[in-house]
Design an enzyme around this catalytic site. Sequence first.
Site, PDB file in Angstrom:
ATOM      1  N   GLY A  11       0.846  -1.209   0.000  1.00 39.38           N
ATOM      2  CA  GLY A  11       0.000   0.000   0.000  1.00 39.38           C
ATOM      3  C   GLY A  11       0.872   1.247   0.000  1.00 39.38           C
ATOM      4  O   GLY A  11       1.810   1.338   0.787  1.00 39.38           O
ATOM      5  N   ARG A  72       1.184  -5.347  -5.054  1.00 38.72           N
ATOM      6  CA  ARG A  72       1.423  -6.488  -4.147  1.00 38.72           C
ATOM      7  C   ARG A  72       1.648  -7.682  -5.067  1.00 38.72           C
ATOM      8  O   ARG A  72       0.792  -7.993  -5.890  1.00 38.72           O
ATOM      9  CB  ARG A  72       0.221  -6.732  -3.255  1.00 38.72           C
ATOM     10  CG  ARG A  72      -0.182  -5.513  -2.428  1.00 38.72           C
ATOM     11  CD  ARG A  72      -1.282  -5.869  -1.449  1.00 38.72           C
ATOM     12  NE  ARG A  72      -1.991  -4.697  -0.946  1.00 38.72           N
ATOM     13  CZ  ARG A  72      -1.583  -3.927   0.050  1.00 38.72           C
ATOM     14  NH1 ARG A  72      -0.464  -4.186   0.660  1.00 38.72           N
ATOM     15  NH2 ARG A  72      -2.302  -2.897   0.448  1.00 38.72           N
ATOM     16  N   ASP A 103       5.233  -4.639   5.947  1.00 33.35           N
ATOM     17  CA  ASP A 103       5.591  -6.001   6.314  1.00 33.35           C
ATOM     18  C   ASP A 103       5.827  -6.914   5.090  1.00 33.35           C
ATOM     19  O   ASP A 103       6.850  -7.592   5.005  1.00 33.35           O
ATOM     20  CB  ASP A 103       4.458  -6.552   7.197  1.00 33.35           C
ATOM     21  CG  ASP A 103       4.819  -7.885   7.768  1.00 33.35           C
ATOM     22  OD1 ASP A 103       5.847  -7.943   8.473  1.00 33.35           O
ATOM     23  OD2 ASP A 103       4.101  -8.869   7.506  1.00 33.35           O
ATOM     24  N   THR A 125       4.287   2.756   5.482  1.00 26.05           N
ATOM     25  CA  THR A 125       2.905   2.260   5.522  1.00 26.05           C
ATOM     26  C   THR A 125       2.105   3.157   6.456  1.00 26.05           C
ATOM     27  O   THR A 125       2.605   3.536   7.522  1.00 26.05           O
ATOM     28  CB  THR A 125       2.811   0.796   5.998  1.00 26.05           C
ATOM     29  OG1 THR A 125       1.441   0.525   6.363  1.00 26.05           O
ATOM     30  CG2 THR A 125       3.675   0.488   7.205  1.00 26.05           C
ATOM     31  N   ASP A 127      -0.255   2.227   8.188  1.00 25.41           N
ATOM     32  CA  ASP A 127      -0.798   1.425   9.294  1.00 25.41           C
ATOM     33  C   ASP A 127      -0.002   1.530  10.606  1.00 25.41           C
ATOM     34  O   ASP A 127      -0.531   1.224  11.668  1.00 25.41           O
ATOM     35  CB  ASP A 127      -0.862  -0.056   8.902  1.00 25.41           C
ATOM     36  CG  ASP A 127      -1.767  -0.302   7.711  1.00 25.41           C
ATOM     37  OD1 ASP A 127      -2.620   0.565   7.423  1.00 25.41           O
ATOM     38  OD2 ASP A 127      -1.624  -1.361   7.060  1.00 25.41           O
ATOM     39  N   ASP A 129       2.171  -0.511  11.619  1.00 28.28           N
ATOM     40  CA  ASP A 129       2.034  -1.850  12.212  1.00 28.28           C
ATOM     41  C   ASP A 129       3.351  -2.631  12.271  1.00 28.28           C
ATOM     42  O   ASP A 129       3.332  -3.837  12.505  1.00 28.28           O
ATOM     43  CB  ASP A 129       0.982  -2.659  11.418  1.00 28.28           C
ATOM     44  CG  ASP A 129       1.348  -2.801   9.953  1.00 28.28           C
ATOM     45  OD1 ASP A 129       2.278  -2.109   9.480  1.00 28.28           O
ATOM     46  OD2 ASP A 129       0.703  -3.616   9.267  1.00 28.28           O
ATOM     47  N   ARG A 171      -5.437  -2.215   8.849  1.00 26.81           N
ATOM     48  CA  ARG A 171      -5.388  -3.685   8.748  1.00 26.81           C
ATOM     49  C   ARG A 171      -5.617  -4.287  10.135  1.00 26.81           C
ATOM     50  O   ARG A 171      -6.646  -4.035  10.714  1.00 26.81           O
ATOM     51  CB  ARG A 171      -4.055  -4.124   8.147  1.00 26.81           C
ATOM     52  CG  ARG A 171      -4.135  -5.384   7.322  1.00 26.81           C
ATOM     53  CD  ARG A 171      -2.792  -5.732   6.759  1.00 26.81           C
ATOM     54  NE  ARG A 171      -2.483  -4.969   5.572  1.00 26.81           N
ATOM     55  CZ  ARG A 171      -2.902  -5.299   4.345  1.00 26.81           C
ATOM     56  NH1 ARG A 171      -3.604  -6.377   4.162  1.00 26.81           N
ATOM     57  NH2 ARG A 171      -2.577  -4.554   3.317  1.00 26.81           N
TER      58      ARG A 171
HETATM   59  O1  F6P Z   1      -1.594  -1.378   4.420  1.00 25.68           O
HETATM   60  C1  F6P Z   1      -2.233  -0.206   4.027  1.00 25.68           C
HETATM   61  C2  F6P Z   1      -3.700  -0.458   3.783  1.00 25.68           C
HETATM   62  O2  F6P Z   1      -4.287   0.760   3.354  1.00 25.68           O
HETATM   63  C3  F6P Z   1      -4.471  -1.031   4.973  1.00 25.68           C
HETATM   64  O3  F6P Z   1      -4.783  -0.055   5.933  1.00 25.68           O
HETATM   65  C4  F6P Z   1      -5.666  -1.612   4.286  1.00 25.68           C
HETATM   66  O4  F6P Z   1      -6.242  -2.646   5.063  1.00 25.68           O
HETATM   67  C5  F6P Z   1      -5.072  -2.163   3.021  1.00 25.68           C
HETATM   68  O5  F6P Z   1      -3.881  -1.433   2.785  1.00 25.68           O
HETATM   69  C6  F6P Z   1      -5.929  -2.061   1.801  1.00 25.68           C
HETATM   70  O6  F6P Z   1      -5.267  -2.722   0.784  1.00 25.68           O
HETATM   71  P1  F6P Z   1      -5.541  -2.560  -0.773  1.00 25.68           P
HETATM   72  O7  F6P Z   1      -4.814  -1.356  -1.249  1.00 25.68           O
HETATM   73  O8  F6P Z   1      -4.972  -3.799  -1.364  1.00 25.68           O
HETATM   74  O9  F6P Z   1      -7.027  -2.440  -0.943  1.00 25.68           O
END
Ligand code: F6P
Length: 319
Positions: A11, A72, A103, A125, A127, A129, A171
């Site tokens: 992300g 990803r 991560d 990130t 998050d 996290d 997340r």
């Molecule tokens: O890790 C960042 C994040 O925005 C999280 O907060 C969220 O759960 C996830 O990515 C959403 O992922 P995607 O961009 O794959 O929808």
Amino acid sequence: MKKLGVLTSGGDAPGMNAAIRSVVRYGIYNNINVIGIKNGYKGLIDNESIEMNLSSVADIIHRGGTILGSARSKEFQEEEGLKKALNNIKYLGIDGMVVIGGDGTFRGAQQLCESGIPTIGIPGTIDNDLPYTQYTLGFFTALTTVLESVEKIRDTSSSHGRTNVIQVMGRNCGDIALYAGLAGGAEMVILPEVPYNIDEVCDKIMQGRARGKKHSIIILAEGAGEAKDISEKIREKTGVGTRYSVLGYTQRGGTPSAFDRLLGSQMGARAVELLKNSAENKLLGIRGNEIFDMDIEEALSKEKEFDLSTYELTKILSI
Ligand code: F6P
């Protein structure tokens, strides 16, 4: 170190561009060529790369997102994908990598390290996290974005005497909700790290109303439930008018805060410095005012500690 590669993965987070700019310019300043890999590990597998120069990173320090693109990649976790990526690294003549992400990005970094590619990770990130570092790039910008929405929602909640449940990202980590709860003066935060009881939530709302509070703001971390479900339960149990808002991807974009620009700039340079001095397989972090590096294995083996004192303070100040 003659040539390094830089990529952003997972992300995106505000501040990633500041880090890319710093890697490129600090690299060039040290006579190191820098190759930008597009779209994270996917771009490494597909050999999507671009030679970076001083002007490739002009006018980006204040921009959200990442100029390199992000993705990803499941393929990179498989042997075949990793093999393709390693061949491309060899083909491009890259001696070391800087990877910016969270991560999943660092699991990829670990694979590169194990395959003999010196790699340095920069935590990016929203998050927050990652267990080994106090803060990550993008976290404070996302918090500011959340707070802007909280304030707007509070205005209308107050006019209508409603309870509003605001769902934020993160997340499985409650940090965005927790820190936004404290900084935004929320009546309550609901986090994945602390089990909650809906009756206690409702009691708190009713106690506030008995004292003349016009609105209640509840900040919910996405890892702890769905805003729609929780707001419906509150309405059923209390009869109070409830609404919910899911802030979504607004939290990932926008102009990076001063802190995220500074952190990106400092960490980018530090990553190049480490590679230049033949350090390898490290993740960068920040604790207090100090940027540090830690062996990747050690950093990834840590468990995130919940910030109990901030949680307790949030509760005390929202009485
Ligand atoms: O890790 C960042 C994040 O925005 C999280 O907060 C969220 O759960 C996830 O990515 C959403 O992922 P995607 O961009 O794959 O929808």
